[in-house]
Design an enzyme around this catalytic site. Structure first.
Site, PDB file in Angstrom:
ATOM      1  N   ALA A   2       0.868  -1.198   0.000  1.00 28.89           N
ATOM      2  CA  ALA A   2       0.000   0.000   0.000  1.00 28.89           C
ATOM      3  C   ALA A   2       0.900   1.243   0.000  1.00 28.89           C
ATOM      4  CB  ALA A   2      -0.965   0.001   1.179  1.00 28.89           C
ATOM      5  N   HIS A  42       6.835   5.966   1.415  1.00 28.87           N
ATOM      6  CA  HIS A  42       7.658   4.856   0.916  1.00 28.87           C
ATOM      7  C   HIS A  42       8.514   5.314  -0.259  1.00 28.87           C
ATOM      8  CE1 HIS A  42       4.121   2.539   2.607  1.00 28.87           C
ATOM      9  NE2 HIS A  42       5.130   1.978   3.247  1.00 28.87           N
ATOM     10  N   VAL A  92       7.041  12.003   5.601  1.00 29.29           N
ATOM     11  CA  VAL A  92       6.432  12.809   4.538  1.00 29.29           C
ATOM     12  C   VAL A  92       4.990  13.096   4.966  1.00 29.29           C
ATOM     13  CG1 VAL A  92       5.800  12.884   2.097  1.00 29.29           C
ATOM     14  CG2 VAL A  92       7.891  11.716   2.802  1.00 29.29           C
ATOM     15  N   SER A  99       0.490   7.592   5.894  1.00 29.66           N
ATOM     16  CA  SER A  99       0.443   6.242   6.447  1.00 29.66           C
ATOM     17  C   SER A  99      -0.517   5.428   5.595  1.00 29.66           C
ATOM     18  CB  SER A  99      -0.078   6.293   7.892  1.00 29.66           C
ATOM     19  OG  SER A  99      -0.542   5.025   8.281  1.00 29.66           O
TER      20      SER A  99
END
Ligand code: PAF
Length: 273
Positions: A29, A34, A173, A182
């Site tokens: 996800a 990421h 971020v 998240s």
């Protein structure tokens, strides 16, 4: 981009590469947070490996293991576009056996804050990270600072078990309105999304107080709790970067952490000062 799901096949492939390997472990996800880990890995290494594995052992009974967001196709695209060389996509049966050897998080640091409401969580995190690091054997491994306690415990594991990987913490971020990115933000309703902003607001307020030379931890925590009042707060803590309790903020050695439930969703955030 190569996609590999067998741990031993990946291990064998990397053994012969002789390159500087950057590793980004994830549970999928993927979002901008990421992508920033991958970007840093790309800049600092010759070969970038990302893993996507929703690790069952770090979820407690009744948590969101079965409903954890799954976006395999979108994740593959993101990895490809971000310049990932190898995507490691293992099955649970290839990571875990029947009669498992597993790690236990340290007595104190592993069972406070997150570990207090989720007692076996960090045992699961450390066990899977150890397995993943042993498979990939990277030069550098990248983890978000948003999961500050996880980052602290992984760094401790690497130090205490004399592992040779370099652990890199990467800045959080945020959405343009301040919410920390998240994978679990997708659970929030419109109203909850609005309410969740109290978390970053409380951290901004703490930062402002510190800039105005208010360094007393109790005073700052009380003010943060006022802002967070409408939410179900699990903890507000101001600790040293080694996770020791402080009476006064030490600029350059402090992390302020919040964990609060918005509806049914637990959200974490922190600032490093
Ligand atoms: O931070 C995460 O996404 C997970 O805890 C990790 C480090 C990938 C281990 O499953």
């Amino acid at each position: 981009m190569k996609i590999i799901s067998a741990p031993l096949a990946l291990k064998e492939y990397l053994k012969n590469s002789k390159k500087r390997v950057g590793f980004v472990p994830t549970m999928g996800a993927l979002h901008e947070g990421h992508i920033s880990l991958i970007k840093q890995a790309r800049e600092q290494n010759e070969l970038v490996v990302v893993s996507i594995f929703v690790n069952p052992t770090q979820f407690l009974k009744g948590e969101d293991l079965d409903s954890y967001p799954k976006k395999d196709e979108a994740d593959k695209k993101i990895c490809e576009l971000s310049g990932v060389d190898i995507l490691f996509f293992p099955h649970a049966k290839d990571i875990y056996g029947e009669d498992e050897v597993s790690l236990v998080a340290p007595n104190i640091r592993g069972f406070v804050l997150e570990g207090s409401s989720r007692p076996s969580h960090f045992n699961g995190v450390l066990t899977v990270v150890m397995k993943l690091l042993n498979i990939v054997q990277p030069t550098n491994a990248y983890f978000g600072k948003k999961d500050a306690q996880q980052l602290n415990l992984i760094s401790l594991m690497v130090k205490q078990l004399f592992m040779s990987v370099n652990i890199v913490g990467v800045d959080t971020v945020r959405e343009s309105d301040g919410l920390a990115m998240s994978s679990r933000n997708t659970y929030l309703s419109l109203q909850e999304r609005e309410d969740s902003l109290k978390i970053s607001s409380s951290l901004y307020e703490a930062t402002k107080m510190i800039r105005n030379s208010i360094l007393d931890v109790k005073i700052i925590k009380n003010r943060m709790r006022e802002i967070l009042r409408p939410l179900e707060v699990e903890y507000v803590e101001i600790l040293s970067r080694e996770f020791e309790y402080l009476w006064h903020v030490e600029v350059g050695n402090t992390v302020i952490l919040v964990e609060a439930k918005v509806g049914k969703t637990r959200l974490l955030d922190n600032v490093w000062l």
